[in-house]
Design a protein around this motif. Structure first.
Motif, short mmCIF file in Angstrom:
data_model
loop_
_atom_site.label_atom_id
_atom_site.label_comp_id
_atom_site.label_asym_id
_atom_site.label_seq_id
_atom_site.Cartn_x
_atom_site.Cartn_y
_atom_site.Cartn_z
N PHE A 212 0.83 -1.20 0.00
CA PHE A 212 0.00 0.00 0.00
C PHE A 212 0.87 1.25 0.00
N ILE A 213 1.94 1.21 0.78
CA ILE A 213 2.86 2.36 0.85
C ILE A 213 3.49 2.62 -0.52
N PHE A 214 3.97 1.56 -1.16
CA PHE A 214 4.59 1.73 -2.48
C PHE A 214 3.58 2.21 -3.51
N TYR A 215 2.36 1.70 -3.44
CA TYR A 215 1.32 2.11 -4.37
C TYR A 215 1.09 3.62 -4.29
N GLU A 216 0.95 4.14 -3.07
CA GLU A 216 0.70 5.57 -2.91
C GLU A 216 1.93 6.41 -3.23
N MET A 217 3.11 5.94 -2.84
CA MET A 217 4.33 6.69 -3.15
C MET A 217 4.57 6.78 -4.65
N ILE A 218 4.29 5.71 -5.36
CA ILE A 218 4.50 5.72 -6.81
C ILE A 218 3.51 6.66 -7.49
N LYS A 219 2.30 6.76 -6.96
CA LYS A 219 1.35 7.75 -7.48
C LYS A 219 1.90 9.16 -7.31
N ASP A 220 2.45 9.44 -6.14
CA ASP A 220 3.02 10.77 -5.88
C ASP A 220 4.26 11.00 -6.76
N TYR A 221 5.05 9.97 -6.91
CA TYR A 221 6.26 10.04 -7.75
C TYR A 221 5.92 10.34 -9.21
N THR A 222 4.91 9.66 -9.74
CA THR A 222 4.56 9.89 -11.15
C THR A 222 3.94 11.28 -11.34
N PHE A 223 3.22 11.77 -10.31
CA PHE A 223 2.63 13.11 -10.41
C PHE A 223 3.73 14.17 -10.48
N VAL A 224 4.65 14.15 -9.52
CA VAL A 224 5.70 15.18 -9.50
C VAL A 224 6.64 15.03 -10.70
N SER A 225 6.86 13.80 -11.15
CA SER A 225 7.72 13.58 -12.32
C SER A 225 7.10 14.15 -13.58
N LYS A 226 5.78 14.03 -13.71
CA LYS A 226 5.08 14.61 -14.86
C LYS A 226 5.22 16.14 -14.84
N GLU A 227 5.10 16.73 -13.66
CA GLU A 227 5.26 18.18 -13.55
C GLU A 227 6.70 18.60 -13.86
N LEU A 228 7.64 17.80 -13.46
CA LEU A 228 9.05 18.09 -13.78
C LEU A 228 9.29 18.05 -15.29
N LYS A 229 8.73 17.04 -15.95
CA LYS A 229 8.92 16.95 -17.40
C LYS A 229 8.29 18.15 -18.12
N GLU A 230 7.16 18.63 -17.63
CA GLU A 230 6.50 19.77 -18.26
C GLU A 230 7.33 21.04 -18.14
N ILE A 231 7.87 21.32 -16.95
CA ILE A 231 8.68 22.53 -16.80
C ILE A 231 10.00 22.38 -17.55
N LEU A 232 10.54 21.19 -17.61
CA LEU A 232 11.78 20.96 -18.36
C LEU A 232 11.57 21.22 -19.85
N ASN A 233 10.43 20.81 -20.37
CA ASN A 233 10.12 21.07 -21.79
C ASN A 233 10.01 22.58 -22.05
N LYS A 234 9.40 23.31 -21.13
CA LYS A 234 9.30 24.77 -21.27
C LYS A 234 10.68 25.41 -21.23
N ILE A 235 11.51 24.94 -20.32
CA ILE A 235 12.86 25.47 -20.19
C ILE A 235 13.66 25.23 -21.47
N GLU A 236 13.55 24.02 -22.00
CA GLU A 236 14.30 23.67 -23.21
C GLU A 236 13.90 24.56 -24.39
N LEU A 237 12.60 24.80 -24.54
CA LEU A 237 12.12 25.66 -25.62
C LEU A 237 12.58 27.09 -25.44
N GLU A 238 12.56 27.58 -24.20
CA GLU A 238 12.98 28.95 -23.92
C GLU A 238 14.47 29.14 -24.17
N LEU A 239 15.29 28.19 -23.74
CA LEU A 239 16.72 28.28 -23.97
C LEU A 239 17.06 28.24 -25.46
#
Length: 246
Positions: A212-239
């Motif tokens: 149960f702990i891993f299930y919830e942690m992985i949900k949180d991990y995939t959420f923050v990772s998706k947000e990281l990829k989105e800001i990284l894509n914006k940064i790459e385009l801006e640079l």
């Protein structure tokens, strides 16, 4: 597909490019880093160097989180773990149980770092001017702060997620995944191990099965990772835009 395979599949969805933010100077050579005066803080090379440092840290932490997830899941779904697990035990019933909790705790602390790395990227990209030592994601994504106006929609979305009320239902599911993960971390830091059931004046804690702990942690991990990829894509385009205009 089994629950174990589903969890591993979710982890593998997160990946990062090897050479992002490398600054080529020709002949296969790259700029290792840039240190500048405050006046040049917003220069393209200076910003790229800051992004590169953060990105290298992100990749390092992500690889360690993945390792902890993978090892923890293997032990969680082992026969020895499940044949000897008791919800009221104060000591692990098997070596596999000990390792399942051990790797969940390893991932837990590094997962919180991912959130602050996300906030650091926002601080640089949107020129918020907050000292890196003062960054905390709950403040960066607080939509009531004036500084969040340039990314108000994103601040509202992330703020809604991280502040979702923790509720557990009769079927075992819950809402408030981030609150659940944060509560586990706070228990470890300030009170007692979440892997031990305790009923005392000091604390009341009924431990969760590692699955149960891993299930919830992985949900949180995939959420923050998706947000990281989105800001990284914006940064790459801006640079890319800045470099083309220089």
């Amino acid at each position: 597909m089994s629950e174990k395979e589903e969890l591993k599949k979710e982890i593998l969805k997160v990946n990062y490019e090897e050479d992002m933010f490398k600054i080529s100077v020709g002949d296969g050579k790259y700029i290792f880093g840039v240190r500048t005066t405050d006046e040049a803080y917003n220069g393209v090379l200076a910003k790229t160097s800051q992004y590169k440092t953060l990105y290298n840290t992100l990749k390092d932490i992500d690889s360690k989180i993945k390792y902890s997830f993978e090892e923890g899941i293997e032990n969680t779904y082992s026969p020895a773990m499940n044949n000897n697990f008791s919800i009221i035990a104060q000591e692990p019933g098997s070596r596999e149980e000990f390792l399942a909790y051990y790797f969940s705790e390893n991932a837990l602390f590094r997962l919180s770092t991912l959130w602050d790395i996300l906030a650091q990227f926002y601080n640089i990209f949107y020129n918020l001017g907050i000292k890196k030592e003062k960054i905390h994601y709950t403040e960066i994504f607080n939509p009531s702060r004036e500084r969040s106006i340039p990314y108000s929609d994103k601040a509202k979305k992330i703020n809604s997620y991280i502040n979702e009320e923790l509720k557990r239902y009769e079927d075992g599911s819950l809402t408030g995944t981030h609150a659940f993960v944060k509560n586990l971390r706070n228990k470890m830091t300030h009170r007692n191990s979440p892997s031990i059931t305790e009923l005392s004046n000091f604390d009341i804690n009924i431990r969760n099965h590692p699955s149960f702990i891993f299930y919830e942690m992985i949900k949180d991990y995939t959420f923050v990772s998706k947000e990281l990829k989105e800001i990284l894509n914006k940064i790459e385009l801006e640079l890319k835009r800045l470099l083309e205009n220089n």
